[in-house]
Design an enzyme around this catalytic site. Structure first.
Site, PDB file in Angstrom:
ATOM      1  N   ARG A 133       0.843  -1.198   0.000  1.00  0.00           N
ATOM      2  CA  ARG A 133       0.000   0.000   0.000  1.00  0.00           C
ATOM      3  C   ARG A 133       0.878   1.248   0.000  1.00  0.00           C
ATOM      4  O   ARG A 133       0.518   2.290  -0.530  1.00  0.00           O
ATOM      5  CB  ARG A 133      -0.968  -0.002   1.196  1.00  0.00           C
ATOM      6  CG  ARG A 133      -1.771   1.290   1.338  1.00  0.00           C
ATOM      7  CD  ARG A 133      -3.108   1.125   2.069  1.00  0.00           C
ATOM      8  NE  ARG A 133      -3.009   0.323   3.281  1.00  0.00           N
ATOM      9  CZ  ARG A 133      -2.494   0.750   4.437  1.00  0.00           C
ATOM     10  NH1 ARG A 133      -2.037   1.971   4.558  1.00  0.00           N
ATOM     11  NH2 ARG A 133      -2.442  -0.055   5.489  1.00  0.00           N
ATOM     12  N   LYS A 164      -8.806   4.862 -19.161  1.00  0.00           N
ATOM     13  CA  LYS A 164      -9.145   5.271 -20.523  1.00  0.00           C
ATOM     14  C   LYS A 164      -7.928   5.116 -21.441  1.00  0.00           C
ATOM     15  O   LYS A 164      -7.445   4.024 -21.606  1.00  0.00           O
ATOM     16  CB  LYS A 164      -9.709   6.690 -20.486  1.00  0.00           C
ATOM     17  CG  LYS A 164     -10.759   6.921 -19.369  1.00  0.00           C
ATOM     18  CD  LYS A 164     -12.003   6.063 -19.521  1.00  0.00           C
ATOM     19  CE  LYS A 164     -12.910   6.041 -18.294  1.00  0.00           C
ATOM     20  NZ  LYS A 164     -13.284   7.305 -17.737  1.00  0.00           N
TER      21      LYS A 164
HETATM   22  C1  LIG Z   1     -13.799   7.830 -16.513  1.00  0.00           C
HETATM   23  C2  LIG Z   1     -13.424   9.193 -16.100  1.00  0.00           C
HETATM   24  C3  LIG Z   1     -13.145   9.480 -14.762  1.00  0.00           C
HETATM   25  C4  LIG Z   1     -13.255   8.447 -13.677  1.00  0.00           C
HETATM   26  O1  LIG Z   1     -12.326   7.438 -13.840  1.00  0.00           O
HETATM   27  P1  LIG Z   1     -12.533   5.923 -13.295  1.00  0.00           P
HETATM   28  O2  LIG Z   1     -11.269   5.278 -13.695  1.00  0.00           O
HETATM   29  O3  LIG Z   1     -13.747   5.384 -13.985  1.00  0.00           O
HETATM   30  O4  LIG Z   1     -12.737   6.012 -11.844  1.00  0.00           O
HETATM   31  C5  LIG Z   1     -12.732  10.765 -14.453  1.00  0.00           C
HETATM   32  N1  LIG Z   1     -12.644  11.721 -15.395  1.00  0.00           N
HETATM   33  C6  LIG Z   1     -12.929  11.475 -16.693  1.00  0.00           C
HETATM   34  C7  LIG Z   1     -12.788  12.581 -17.691  1.00  0.00           C
HETATM   35  C8  LIG Z   1     -13.321  10.205 -17.092  1.00  0.00           C
HETATM   36  O5  LIG Z   1     -13.624   9.977 -18.376  1.00  0.00           O
END
Ligand SMILES: *Cc1c(COP(=O)(O)O)cnc(C)c1O
Length: 384
Positions: A52, A201
């Site tokens: 952690r 993403k």
């Molecule tokens: C998906 C997303 C998030 C959140 O991310 P997670 O990995 O799903 O927790 C935050 N900001 C943007 C612009 C996103 O597209």
């Protein structure tokens, strides 16, 4: 193996911070799947105590992300919202935050539902307009948080303007750089304090891992965030760190191809008689095109569009064959999302209607499939 840090983005993305495993020469950085680390004696440590706190695989990834964003350090979290939560943990009860009104639904929920109870106040404004930001400033304002391009309307906020306001008033500036990635946009170089990412993403890029990052130059902020990271505990696992390291190796190639496809699709959508409006940063007529040109090297591959007749939406969502109807973005696969009930479900109806995140709006995350197949898929659902 020598560290090879003074190199181009593409080379850093491929090699990572260390260029592989120093001990064995393994080209692929090892997954240190360990919860804890042995000590040889009192006050002796290899530098690793408990995963952690520190883990070699996560550390390699954090260093690599820092290199790519031109930050001093980055911190890896289990998700993007965990990274954003860590930023909120810098605040105290009674503090006020100004945010883009058109932003990721989960970020809205964090501020509007979860942290409101702890008396962290949030005001959502159109951050592309300086006067709206200035009007929203209060005595207790501490942070300005923006998405540029915003989600889902692709509004562009002038990053230099945000930096100027934050310097003048001594606020912390935060940019969610998920949509453009450091390949196209480096907010820290423009003077932003904290960059946050959903690594789920484009950084991961294959729709197979959740991850989040904060990147910073300011050492005081970094050390506060390190304490928050290890104390609140939403750290990125060794295997998930490795998946992101692997994804990063092709980030530049994926971004270029996604964008190349997106430009063609945005221009194709624009000409379609069933479509009312296309929101894509790469279209010259897009509001904010010029500002984006000044602060980034690219447009990304996120497109939103409004249909003229909302009754065709169900047909589009169930009719696509190459494209998948799914939440999320930034992977090699092209996805179509219905923000109204999916990514932006958390946002109150009246705000969604005001923004135009309504029953007519769809969002595409363009992937790297053959462009002809993507256009044919859209043609099939849009042109009967
Ligand atoms: C998906 C997303 C998030 C959140 O991310 P997670 O990995 O799903 O927790 C935050 N900001 C943007 C612009 C996103 O597209």
């Amino acid at each position: 193996m020598s560290n090879f840090n003074a190199c181009h983005f593409e080379t850093s993305a491929v090699r990572g911070a260390s260029g592989g495993d120093e001990k064995t020469g393994a080209i692929s950085f090892p997954i240190y799947q360990a919860a804890t680390f042995k000590h040889n004696g009192l006050h002796e440590s290899t530098g690793y105590d408990y995963s952690r706190l520190q883990n070699p695989t996560r550390e390699e990834l954090e260093k690599t992300i820092a290199l790519l964003e031109c930050g001093k350090e980055s911190l890896g979290f289990s998700t993007g919202v965990a990274a954003i939560t860590a930023c909120i943990n810098l605040l105290e009860s009674g503090d006020h935050v100004i945010l883009s009104e058109d932003l990721y639904g989960g970020t809205f929920r964090l501020f509007n539902d979860i942290y409101r109870i702890y008396h962290i106040e949030a005001t959502f404004v159109d951050t592309s307009k300086e006067d709206e930001i200035i009007k929203a400033i209060k005595n207790n304002t501490k942070v300005i948080f923006v998405e540029t391009p915003s989600n889902p309307l692709m509004r562009i906020t002038d990053i230099n303007m945000i930096v100027d306001i934050c310097k003048k008033y001594n606020f912390i500036s935060i940019v969610d750089n998920t949509f453009l990635t450091p390949y196209y946009q480096k907010p820290l170089n423009l003077g932003i304090d904290l960059v946050v990412h959903s690594g789920t993403k484009y950084l991961g890029g294959h729709n197979d891992v959740l991850a989040g990052f904060i990147v910073a130059n300011n050492e005081e902020l970094i050390s506060k965030l390190r304490i928050i990271q290890k104390s609140t505990g939403a750290t990125l696992s060794p295997f998930d760190s490795w998946l992101v390291l692997r994804g990063l190796k092709t980030l530049h190639i994926r971004m270029d191809r996604c964008q190349e496809n997106a430009i063609k699709i945005a221009n194709w959508l624009k000409e379609n008689k069933n479509i009312d409006k296309v929101f894509y940063v790469g279209l010259k007529e897009h509001k904010g095109y010029d500002v984006n040109q000044l602060q980034s090297r690219g447009f990304g591959a996120m497109i939103s569009f409004r249909v003229k007749d909302k009754n065709i939406i169900p047909k589009i969502l169930s009719g696509v064959r190459v494209i998948s109807f799914a939440e999320s973005l930034g992977g090699v696969e092209t996805l179509v999302t219905y923000p109204y009930t999916q990514t932006h479900a958390e946002i109150p109806l009246e705000i969604k209607e005001k923004l135009g995140v309504d029953e007519y709006l769809l969002r595409l995350s363009i992937g790297i499939e053959k462009i002809d197949d993507l256009i044919k898929d859209l043609e099939n659902v849009l042109e009967e």
